[in-house]
Motif scaffolding. Sequence first.
Motif, PDB file in Angstrom:
ATOM      1  N   SER A 138       0.865  -1.162  -0.069  1.00 12.61           N
ATOM      2  CA  SER A 138      -0.056  -0.094  -0.091  1.00 12.61           C
ATOM      3  C   SER A 138       0.834   1.327  -0.179  1.00 12.61           C
ATOM      4  O   SER A 138       0.856   2.073  -0.853  1.00 12.61           O
ATOM      5  N   ILE A 188       0.560   1.355  -3.939  1.00 16.13           N
ATOM      6  CA  ILE A 188      -0.221   0.440  -4.328  1.00 16.13           C
ATOM      7  C   ILE A 188       0.472  -0.574  -5.452  1.00 16.13           C
ATOM      8  O   ILE A 188      -0.089  -0.465  -6.611  1.00 16.13           O
ATOM      9  N   THR A 236      -9.666  -4.618  -0.136  1.00 15.02           N
ATOM     10  CA  THR A 236      -9.292  -4.998  -1.735  1.00 15.02           C
ATOM     11  C   THR A 236     -10.183  -5.877  -2.374  1.00 15.02           C
ATOM     12  O   THR A 236     -10.149  -6.320  -3.447  1.00 15.02           O
ATOM     13  N   LEU A 282     -11.355   2.211 -10.555  1.00 12.43           N
ATOM     14  CA  LEU A 282     -10.391   2.039 -11.260  1.00 12.43           C
ATOM     15  C   LEU A 282     -10.565   2.648 -12.790  1.00 12.43           C
ATOM     16  O   LEU A 282      -9.719   3.217 -13.465  1.00 12.43           O
ATOM     17  N   ARG A 295      -3.470   1.928 -11.001  1.00 10.93           N
ATOM     18  CA  ARG A 295      -3.402   0.455 -10.648  1.00 10.93           C
ATOM     19  C   ARG A 295      -4.487   0.426  -9.425  1.00 10.93           C
ATOM     20  O   ARG A 295      -4.427   1.412  -8.627  1.00 10.93           O
ATOM     21  N   GLY A 296      -4.864  -0.796  -9.089  1.00  9.92           N
ATOM     22  CA  GLY A 296      -5.371  -1.087  -7.684  1.00  9.92           C
ATOM     23  C   GLY A 296      -6.160  -2.403  -7.684  1.00  9.92           C
ATOM     24  O   GLY A 296      -6.175  -3.181  -8.717  1.00  9.92           O
ATOM     25  N   LEU A 334      -8.485   0.338  -3.129  1.00  4.29           N
ATOM     26  CA  LEU A 334      -7.235   0.756  -2.776  1.00  4.29           C
ATOM     27  C   LEU A 334      -6.921   0.829  -4.052  1.00  4.29           C
ATOM     28  O   LEU A 334      -6.486   0.042  -5.029  1.00  4.29           O
ATOM     29  N   ALA A 335      -6.145   2.131  -4.386  1.00  5.07           N
ATOM     30  CA  ALA A 335      -5.616   2.437  -5.870  1.00  5.07           C
ATOM     31  C   ALA A 335      -4.773   3.477  -5.833  1.00  5.07           C
ATOM     32  O   ALA A 335      -4.571   4.259  -4.944  1.00  5.07           O
ATOM     33  N   THR A 370      -2.412   8.425  -3.808  1.00  9.61           N
ATOM     34  CA  THR A 370      -2.977   6.966  -3.262  1.00  9.61           C
ATOM     35  C   THR A 370      -4.549   7.295  -2.960  1.00  9.61           C
ATOM     36  O   THR A 370      -4.926   8.282  -2.333  1.00  9.61           O
ATOM     37  N   SER A 426      -7.766   5.441  -0.674  1.00 17.47           N
ATOM     38  CA  SER A 426      -8.443   4.184   0.205  1.00 17.47           C
ATOM     39  C   SER A 426      -9.424   4.758   0.869  1.00 17.47           C
ATOM     40  O   SER A 426      -9.541   4.798   2.108  1.00 17.47           O
TER      41      SER A 426
END
Length: 469
Positions: free
Chosen positions: A236, A240, A274, A366, A382-383, A387-388, A435, A437
Amino acid sequence: MNKDAIPGAAPADDRAAVIRQDLQNVLHPVVPHRQLEAEPLVIVAGKGSTVIDANGAEYLDAMAGLWCVNVGYGRTELADVAAAQMRVLPYYPHTAINAPAAALAERVNGLMGGDNHVYFVASGSEANEAGFKIARQYMKHEHPGHYRYKTISRYLGYHGTTHATLAAGGMGDRKTKFEPLSGNDFVHVAPPYCYRCPFGLAYPSCELACVKNIEATIQGEGPDTVSTLLVEPIMSGVGIAVPPDEYLPEVAALARKYGCLLHVDEVINGFGRTGKMFAHQHSGIRPDIVAIAKGLVSAYLPIAATVVKNHVFQSFVGEPSENRQVFQISTYGGHPAAAAVALRNIQIIVEEGLVARSAENGAYLLDGLRTLMKHPWVGDVRGKGLLAGVELVRDRRGKEVLPADRIKGVVDFARKNGVIVGRSGGGRHLGNTITLSPPLVITRPEIDRVVAVLDKAIAEMGAALGTPS
Ligand SMILES: Cc1ncc(COP(=O)(O)O)c(C=O)c1O
């Protein structure tokens, strides 16, 4: 909201007095104090995915605090559960049994396959640190005459703030001020950070060189000195890093092959973050040790745990004369009020289907973030689940990392426009990923807002940088 009224603020009763009181008395973590003096943020309330500051300004908190308020803010039923438990039994050390901690352990055990025991502590760092110690003690019990003590972990990983967890981590910036840390008991290997593959390779033709690197390291160190392999399934803090699907099963196979314990850090990844209850469940592996924190209680109170498989637990079972018990205690471990709140928090996650929601809305997030690839400064998106990461670069071909102030500019722009995003902690030089989340209750219109604000923030940053040639 009345601009000057701050709930819970006493004796200071207005914003300016609270800021004065704070700056004259508090030593804050991580944030530079001059920055706090220049831009003091006083958060006073929260509801769902939104927090409110002392000026009455609202922010969509796309970081869920510090990757942790999974069920969102304003769950007054969790306050009621804590109050009810505190009236009956506020505390008793966990050398004895208390009902909320027993019920929580059963719940957590059930979520992880039912063949575990749960050791309670108060933070994610302690959960990992207890994992190291349990593994070492286990090795002393199981291999008398030998001492398997080393933990193999990854560069760029983060596993906590204590001396040992920092040593286990591989984030240079977080470590340099305190080095040297411990000796050779934490050995680092290359991370599965595919966008910046340490071997300069690309998946799948890389044939998972990062896993081969782990095996070479075990062999180089001597398998009979290694106690654990430590991994966060999706890294993380560095921004990520999602490994290929085979990575974790192959690491688990290496642990089996060399008789090491597999220690999985689910401090951020766990409790739906996730899109599965636990990230290691995406691949069906069964770790020997799992550290859980944050989403366990959505940060409403401090509680965390180290979950060990029963074959590990059995090593600690014996007569008093055998001295096999866990040789450490944390005052707040198994805290009854925190345990009662965590139990209710898990019930909310399950009853409201927040794990499936994380998977579905994570895919939606995403998709939204991928539209940002229209900006030439977006190198990678990405992710998994909610969570990305959006990695920003000077130009996509060279992947040159942008200076820290540019990334801070994006974060600041988003905040000024009502959205809180985070940025990667990085290694010695990697702090260039935005990030995300958010609370698992974030709605699709809120996700649209996050993407729209980031779109503008990146465009503004890019305008100042100029288009790459
Ligand atoms: C993956 C991971 N492990 C462990 C920790 C340490 O948790 P705590 O801050 O509760 O000690 C963190 C904190 O962010 C983390 O991200």
